[in-house]
Enzyme design. Structure first.
Site, short mmCIF file in Angstrom:
data_model
loop_
_atom_site.label_atom_id
_atom_site.label_comp_id
_atom_site.label_asym_id
_atom_site.label_seq_id
_atom_site.Cartn_x
_atom_site.Cartn_y
_atom_site.Cartn_z
CB THR A 183 -0.90 -0.01 1.25
OG1 THR A 183 -1.61 -1.24 1.28
CG2 THR A 183 -1.88 1.15 1.23
CE1 TYR A 216 -1.78 -5.24 3.62
CE2 TYR A 216 -0.97 -4.68 1.46
CZ TYR A 216 -1.37 -4.30 2.71
OH TYR A 216 -1.37 -2.97 3.07
CG ASN A 217 -7.09 -9.97 5.92
OD1 ASN A 217 -7.87 -10.16 4.98
ND2 ASN A 217 -7.50 -9.78 7.16
CE1 TYR A 218 -5.86 -1.22 5.67
CE2 TYR A 218 -4.26 -0.90 3.93
CZ TYR A 218 -4.97 -0.41 5.00
OH TYR A 218 -4.80 0.90 5.40
CE LYS A 221 1.22 -6.00 4.07
NZ LYS A 221 1.65 -4.68 3.55
C1 ELE Z 1 -0.01 -0.83 6.06
C2 ELE Z 1 -0.53 0.54 6.05
C3 ELE Z 1 -1.57 0.53 7.10
C4 ELE Z 1 1.39 -0.89 5.67
C5 ELE Z 1 1.77 -1.59 3.30
C6 ELE Z 1 1.63 -1.94 4.73
O1 ELE Z 1 1.93 -0.43 3.02
O2 ELE Z 1 1.74 -2.49 2.46
O3 ELE Z 1 -2.98 3.41 8.66
O4 ELE Z 1 -2.26 1.44 9.98
O5 ELE Z 1 -4.10 1.22 8.25
O6 ELE Z 1 -0.87 -1.64 5.30
O7 ELE Z 1 0.45 1.49 6.32
O8 ELE Z 1 -1.80 1.76 7.57
P1 ELE Z 1 -2.88 1.97 8.71
O9 ELE Z 1 1.68 -3.07 5.12
#
Ligand code: ELE
Length: 289
Positions: free
Chosen positions: A42, A129-131, A155
């Site tokens: 990200t 990558y779980n977001y 992650k």
């Molecule tokens: C995190 C973001 C999450 C970092 C990536 C990362 O950049 O791939 O604001 O804590 O949700 O996903 O920086 O940011 P917050 O793994």
């Protein structure tokens, strides 16, 4: 216990990726003691990069291949497969992918099919990558268990540390990182490490925090976490992704250019204000990074 940096992708003024700056940055971070580099995440503006740019990023970092997790996620599945195949020429630690996104109400089994295909064709271990906040989908430990899908790592970018801990309970062999900067200390302490965007600009603080934990000095480790969280608060006022370029330039002493629209660079006045604010903050603490 690993510190993983989701590395910024530096852009030239014409919008192309500045590979030299990327190499300089990766080399500096590793020299300062971070353990791994997460490419095309990200923070690296992965969803805004073309397939070719994703490849170029890996190519530029070939010298550090064994320290690299290569993010390949896209909505065009042919591109994803091509990126996975491309990675076979590099001795990387793992590939990773966020889940399919944008399309609402995707059935669970389709989400799982996506990761199963990655596992089938990947020459490297596969990390999830779980977001959920960003993708709209939570590939939770329960979901993985339900479909009997065991991945090498995850992650989990999640404010809920308990959610990250559940992966470890369900899959003890899985490498589990939480991806929130504000939970980095707890992630280092209770999981396999942290993926922390702020380590782009504060690598030494992260390494000191890890060393404090290793020494058993948890109080000191928490002081570092509070400091890091304060820098997160400052960065978020300006737009965290763009602010990170300015913060990294300020603390590390080299330019990474700026981001690329739709992640627009800070305006001159904002840059100066942010620089002043961070310099004052770090100086007041006697922190040189
Ligand atoms: C995190 C973001 C999450 C970092 C990536 C990362 O950049 O791939 O604001 O804590 O949700 O996903 O920086 O940011 P917050 O793994």
């Amino acid at each position: 216990m690993e510190i993983v940096v989701p590395i910024l992708t530096p852009f030239n003024p014409d919008g192309s990726v500045n590979k030299e700056a990327l190499r300089t940055h990766a080399s500096n971070l590793l020299q300062k003691g971070v353990d791994l580099i997460f490419v095309n995440g990200t923070t690296g503006l992965g969803p805004a990069l073309s397939k070719e740019e994703k490849k170029e990023n890996l190519k530029a970092l070939a010298d550090f291949a064994d320290r690299i997790i290569f993010q390949v996620g896209e909505l065009n599945i042919d591109n994803v497969m091509e990126l996975v195949k491309f990675s076979s020429d590099y001795g990387i630690k793992a590939i990773a992918s966020y889940s399919p996104y944008y399309f609402p109400r995707l059935p669970e089994k389709w989400l799982i099919s996506y990761f199963k295909r990655l596992v089938e064709i990947s020459p490297h271990p596969v990390y999830l990558y779980n977001y959920p906040l960003a993708t709209g989908y939570d590939i939770s430990p329960k979901l993985l268990s339900k479909f009997n899908l065991e991945l090498a790592g995850v992650k989990d970018t999640n404010q809920d540390l308990a959610h990250s801990l559940e992966y470890k309970s369900a899959f003890p062999k899985m490498n589990v990182y939480n991806g929130s900067d504000t939970l980095a200390f707890y992630s280092l302490l209770t999981l396999d490490g942290t993926v922390a965007s702020m380590a782009n600009c504060l690598p030494t603080l992260f390494v000191e925090m890890k060393n404090s934990i290793v020494r058993g000095d948890l109080k000191r480790g928490m002081v570092y976490q509070r400091l890091i969280s304060s820098v997160v608060d400052i960065a978020r006022k300006y737009g965290q992704l763009s602010a990170l370029y300015v913060l990294t330039e300020t603390t590390q002493g080299y330019s990474l250019g700026g981001p690329r629209g739709p992640i627009f660079p800070l305006e001159e006045e904002e840059r100066n204000q942010l620089k002043r604010e961070i310099e004052l903050f770090l100086k007041s603490l006697g922190v040189l990074n």
